[in-house]
Design an enzyme around this catalytic site. Structure first.
Site, PDB file in Angstrom:
ATOM      1  N   TYR A  92       0.817  -1.206   0.000  1.00  0.00           N
ATOM      2  CA  TYR A  92       0.000   0.000   0.000  1.00  0.00           C
ATOM      3  C   TYR A  92       0.862   1.271   0.000  1.00  0.00           C
ATOM      4  CZ  TYR A  92      -3.686  -3.300   1.206  1.00  0.00           C
ATOM      5  OH  TYR A  92      -4.567  -4.360   1.201  1.00  0.00           O
ATOM      6  N   TYR A 469     -11.371  -0.797   0.082  1.00  0.00           N
ATOM      7  CA  TYR A 469     -11.352  -0.312   1.465  1.00  0.00           C
ATOM      8  C   TYR A 469      -9.998   0.298   1.827  1.00  0.00           C
ATOM      9  CZ  TYR A 469      -8.336  -3.802   3.781  1.00  0.00           C
ATOM     10  OH  TYR A 469      -7.256  -4.543   4.210  1.00  0.00           O
ATOM     11  N   ARG A 470      -9.035   0.173   0.940  1.00  0.00           N
ATOM     12  CA  ARG A 470      -7.663   0.546   1.267  1.00  0.00           C
ATOM     13  C   ARG A 470      -6.874   0.481  -0.027  1.00  0.00           C
ATOM     14  NH1 ARG A 470      -4.570  -3.242   5.695  1.00  0.00           N
ATOM     15  NH2 ARG A 470      -2.642  -2.084   6.001  1.00  0.00           N
TER      16      ARG A 470
END
Length: 524
Positions: A92, A469-470
């Site tokens: 991420y 969600y991310r």
């Protein structure tokens, strides 16, 4: 790599900024060397040029007082800070900032375990405390409380919660298990949320909501403040623990698995986060692609069948666990077994049925018992120079949605020349679909293909009604842009909050697509 400057700051101003940061935290905790120090804040898994995310410096305060002094310096120079905790948010963005030139605000030195309350079952931790740290501390003091950890044990307890991460025990919803928070706002104000706002509170980490609006959620996946302390509920060691695995023979079984699971999950017969894992995920932690196939493109079905046979895994592999007294576990298992036995070819395994050397089983067994480990990172050995970014859409827990998402991602993935590697994590009433897009980090063409595929997946998922969600820092604006109901009313509200609590715009500009007023024209 040459040094860069923060946006809008000239060289002489930057020198003064660094000098003031050194006064705030000590010379040894301001990092500026682009060759020896700042590479620690690179993202090893970038699909874009590293120069896009190169920090100008990093600063590591040891406590709230030093943090307040850092914020004062940043406000004075209008220097953007990019907050990280353990910096292990790989797939991420890791420790890398959203844009080049930001100063990384590294909270790794704030790593105290402030309290463990055995009676009420919680711990209070600072940002730099990893799951491994907390686990070892609990063992050292003889605690009977379990950690609920993310798959990579080096991740942080606090930052995983603020990024909406999940774990693998019945306490796997980390935001739900957070109770009580300390936040430092951009102006240096220290706020205690919930019951902690009451001086001398006896219930700071027992009741989440306090009096008035509950604001804890505003400081998750946001840039509205710096979270410096949280209470996290811990699971008391149960009287029994019995992990299990159910394998399924056919790719098409995903529909039936999901339909069978939903009532079990809603009725808490499967109390932990339930995992339905595609075969490649379980294979890649123990073998490499070249062990079975050296051709180009996704591995063919014939090879997949041989891998399943050799490793005694299914096309889909369901992992769960029973918790409680043995008679309770026995009764619950009868219901679970009978439900999944309705799917032809289902095979059932307990610990005694799997080899002691079964890498995939062993790390899943540990996660279900709250034992941190790093086995899942062996996924990166699937190909040479392995790296990954994760695409993580949410869906309802239905067979139709699971199949639709799987096919949507698998088909585009295979067309782009990548192997599908994914899993479905079922929480309370939602399903996280985690697709691990693995690529060769030393191959520029493959990185470009991975980046293009990821963008296509964002658009395709949004068109089908599925939101992530991310996400990775490179895609924050793009995904924020898909949450655009009513002329992006939610994002506009986020911007109003940002302008109110951080008018100088110094905290993590661009995180989750939330930019300060001065930088909104610079979205990318």
């Amino acid at each position: 790599m040459e040094s860069v400057l923060p946006p809008g700051i000239k060289r002489e101003q930057f020198a003064a900024l660094l000098a003031d940061l050194q006064k705030a935290v000590g010379r040894e905790f301001v990092f500026t060397d682009p060759q020896w120090e700042l590479p620690a804040y690179n993202d090893a898994y970038l699909t874009t040029p590293a120069e896009m995310h190169q920090p100008s410096a990093a600063v590591a305060p040891a406590n709230v007082e030093e943090l307040q002094r850092v914020l004062e310096v940043a406000r004075h120079y209008k220097a953007p800070l990019w907050t990280i905790s353990t910096g292990k948010n790989f797939a991420y963005g890791g420790p890398a900032p959203r844009k080049a030139g930001y100063v990384v605000l590294d909270l790794k030195r704030m790593n105290r375990i402030l309290e463990v309350n055995e009676k009420h079952g919680y711990a209070v931790v600072e940002p730099g405390v990893s799951y491994i740290d907390l686990y070892r501390h609990l063992r050292k003091i003889g605690s009977k409380l379990w950690v609920d950890c993310a798959a990579p044990g080096w991740g942080g307890v606090l930052p995983n919660m603020t990024e909406h991460g999940v774990g693998y025990t019945p306490y796997g919803d980390h935001v739900t298990m957070q109770c009580g928070m300390e936040v430092v706002l951009a102006d240096g104000t220290v706020v205690h949320t919930g019951m902690g706002a009451l001086p001398g509170s006896q219930t700071n980490h027992l009741y989440k909501y306090g009096f008035g609006p509950s604001v804890d959620g505003l400081f998750t996946q946001s840039n509205f403040g710096v979270v410096t302390k949280i209470g996290i509920w811990l699971m008391p060691e149960p009287p029994g623990y019995r992990p299990y695995m159910i394998t399924f023979e056919k790719e098409s079984d995903l529909h039936a698995i999901t339909e069978a699971l939903r009532p079990l999950k809603v009725n808490m017969l499967v109390p932990a986060v339930a995992m339905t894992v595609e075969m490649l995920w379980e294979a890649a932690v123990q073998v490499t692609r070249r062990d079975y196939y050296t051709g180009k493109g996704p591995i063919p079905d014939s090879v997949r069948k041989k891998m399943r046979k050799d490793l005694r895994i299914g096309a889909w592999n369901f992992y769960g666990a029973l918790y409680g007294p043995p008679p309770m576990m026995d009764n619950t298992w009868e219901v679970i077994r009978d439900t999944f036995a309705s799917i032809p070819g289902a095979k059932f395994y307990f610990d005694e049925d799997r080899s002691k050397d079964d890498v995939a089983w062993n790390y899943r067994k540990k996660l279900g018992a709250g034992i941190p480990n790093m086995t899942e990172y062996s996924l990166m050995n699937w190909i040479p120079n392995g790296a990954h970014i994760d695409f993580s859409p949410i869906s309802p827990v239905t067979g139709v949605d699971a199949t639709k998402q799987y096919e949507l991602i698998r088909d585009r993935c295979n067309k782009a020349g990548f192997d599908y590697c994914g899993e479905f994590a079922v929480g309370w009433r939602d399903m996280h679909h985690i697709f691990c897009l693995t690529f060769d980090r030393n191959d520029p063409k493959e990185k470009a293909r991975a980046n293009k595929l990821f963008g296509e997946l964002v658009d395709a998922a949004a068109a089908a009604g599925y939101g992530e969600y991310r996400t990775h820092i490179d895609f924050m604006d793009r995904i924020a842009g898909t949450y655009n109901w009513n002329d992006s009313a939610l994002l506009r509200m986020h911007e109003k909050v940002k302008d109110a609590v951080d008018p100088s715009g110094i905290l993590s500009p661009g995180k989750m697509g939330i930019w300060p007023k001065s930088m909104r024209k610079g979205r990318a």
